[in-house]
Scaffold this active site. Structure first.
Site, mmCIF file in Angstrom:
data_model
loop_
_atom_site.group_PDB
_atom_site.id
_atom_site.type_symbol
_atom_site.label_atom_id
_atom_site.label_comp_id
_atom_site.label_asym_id
_atom_site.label_seq_id
_atom_site.Cartn_x
_atom_site.Cartn_y
_atom_site.Cartn_z
ATOM 1 N N TYR A 45 0.825 -1.198 0.000
ATOM 2 C CA TYR A 45 0.000 0.000 0.000
ATOM 3 C C TYR A 45 0.865 1.256 0.000
ATOM 4 O O TYR A 45 1.889 1.326 0.672
ATOM 5 C CB TYR A 45 -0.926 0.028 1.220
ATOM 6 N N SER A 98 -14.082 -3.884 0.382
ATOM 7 C CA SER A 98 -14.976 -3.146 -0.515
ATOM 8 C C SER A 98 -16.443 -3.324 -0.124
ATOM 9 O O SER A 98 -17.279 -3.715 -0.940
ATOM 10 C CB SER A 98 -14.768 -3.564 -1.979
ATOM 11 N N PRO A 99 -16.793 -3.033 1.130
ATOM 12 C CA PRO A 99 -18.175 -3.245 1.571
ATOM 13 C C PRO A 99 -19.195 -2.361 0.860
ATOM 14 O O PRO A 99 -20.379 -2.690 0.830
ATOM 15 C CB PRO A 99 -18.115 -2.929 3.064
ATOM 16 N N GLY A 136 -17.017 -0.160 -4.180
ATOM 17 C CA GLY A 136 -16.448 0.951 -4.936
ATOM 18 C C GLY A 136 -17.313 2.189 -4.939
ATOM 19 O O GLY A 136 -17.192 3.027 -5.845
ATOM 20 N N LEU A 158 -20.702 2.170 -5.067
ATOM 21 C CA LEU A 158 -22.035 1.908 -5.625
ATOM 22 C C LEU A 158 -23.117 1.883 -4.552
ATOM 23 O O LEU A 158 -24.246 2.303 -4.808
ATOM 24 C CB LEU A 158 -22.048 0.570 -6.370
ATOM 25 N N LEU A 159 -22.765 1.393 -3.366
ATOM 26 C CA LEU A 159 -23.755 1.232 -2.304
ATOM 27 C C LEU A 159 -23.747 2.403 -1.326
ATOM 28 O O LEU A 159 -24.380 2.339 -0.281
ATOM 29 C CB LEU A 159 -23.497 -0.074 -1.552
ATOM 30 N N GLY A 160 -23.053 3.463 -1.691
ATOM 31 C CA GLY A 160 -22.923 4.602 -0.794
ATOM 32 C C GLY A 160 -23.766 5.801 -1.168
ATOM 33 O O GLY A 160 -23.447 6.926 -0.787
#
Length: 332
Positions: free
Chosen positions: A53, A216-217, A220, A222-224
């Site tokens: 990272y 990735s809960p 990316g 999309l669910l936020g």
């Protein structure tokens, strides 16, 4: 904050895992330290990183930022269950990759642990994770390297990341045959929108007593609440990955149904619901949240105490139907 045991171990970890991948390339050192302090203040004791990272800031930079935070003292290191990973090539960017500076050979594992300990400014790593499977290195060799490091006190537990179910089984059966503990955790891609891990990875983890740590809960972004963000901030809001996925009409329709459902139930923050849903799933220890700001961290923390009614859970299943476990998922 709530806590649970990491798989079959006696180790207690928070139901949220602080992901640090943004530290360095997207969040500077001072802001990263502020987020880590806030995480401890919220009761989060499980921090995840990886030796590679740092991205544009340079490989290893994220571990350095964490190490500098530990060096400030105040019990920071003692309060944290520290997880990092090995696999990716650590040859500096711009240089020709050199043999044995990546993957899971005993040589690279030994070299990588020493380098991570130096960057992290600590004498041990609590959870040392294999970032990917290594098809060329037998598990006998991997466990031999792990045993040596455990005996030296440099690592305590071993975990996997992005392993298929059969490799989890292979790793732990090899460990069992030699009287070793084996893997105690698996990090996998898992969220409302991406549920293929339910076919074999999560059942394998449960069978062998591994804690599941979803990455990735929010898939990316999309669910936020990406569609709401686009409506107020423009078409590319929510990040390139989310915006690109929405180019598919079926994905846009699914996310629209998701956001409409949450509006109906009075949930203004879709990301919190996505995290809360993961916390209801069997075998899940705690999803990895990777905040760029303290406000994003505070939102994630609220998800831990968010109770989702059965009606909402049922509606989420209708919008995002899972595959179900194998072999039923593909055989019947």
């Amino acid at each position: 904050m709530r806590y649970t045991q990491l798989g079959r171990t006696g180790l207690n970890v928070s139901r949220l895992t602080l992901g640090t991948m943004n530290f360095g390339p997207h969040t500077d050192e001072a802001a990263s330290h502020t987020i880590m302090d806030a995480a401890l203040g919220a009761g989060i004791n499980f921090f995840d990183t990886a030796n590679v990272y740092g991205q544009t800031a340079g490989k290893g930079r994220t571990e350095e930022i964490i190490g500098n935070w530990f060096a400030q003292g105040g019990g920071r290191r003692e309060k944290v269950v520290l997880a990092t990973k090995v696999y990716g090539n650590m040859t500096p960017d711009g240089e020709q990759p050199w043999p044995n500076h990546d993957r899971l050979s005993a040589l690279n594992i030994r070299r990588a642990v020493e380098a991570s300990l130096k960057r992290l400014r600590t004498d041990h790593i609590d959870l040392y994770q294999f970032h990917h499977i290594d098809r060329n290195t037998p598990f006998e060799e991997i466990w031999q390297a792990v045993d040596a490091l455990v005996q030296q006190g440099k690592i305590l537990y071993a975990g996997s990341s992005n392993f298929p179910g059969y490799k989890i089984a292979q790793a732990n059966e090899t460990a069992r045959a030699h009287g070793r503990v084996g893997l105690v955790s698996e990090q996998c891609l898992y969220n409302l929108s991406e549920r293929r891990a339910e076919m074999e990875v999560i059942p394998a983890a449960q069978e062998y007593g591994l804690g599941v740590i979803p990455w990735s809960p929010l898939h990316g972004g999309l669910l936020g609440g990406v569609l709401k963000k686009q409506a107020t901030q423009g078409r590319r809001a929510g990040g390139g990955r989310a915006a690109n996925a929405l180019e598919k009409p079926e994905v846009r329709a699914q996310i629209q149904a998701y956001e409409d459902l949450l509006d109906k139930h009075g949930h203004a923050e879709p990301g919190e619901v996505a995290l809360a849903w993961l916390l209801t799933r069997p075998g899940v220890t705690g999803p990895i949240v990777g905040p760029r700001t303290a406000d994003q961290l505070a939102s994630a923390v609220r998800a831990v105490d968010l109770e989702l009614p059965e009606e909402l859970l049922a509606s989420l299943e209708e919008i995002f139907p899972g595959t179900g476990p194998s072999p039923e998922a593909f055989a019947w």
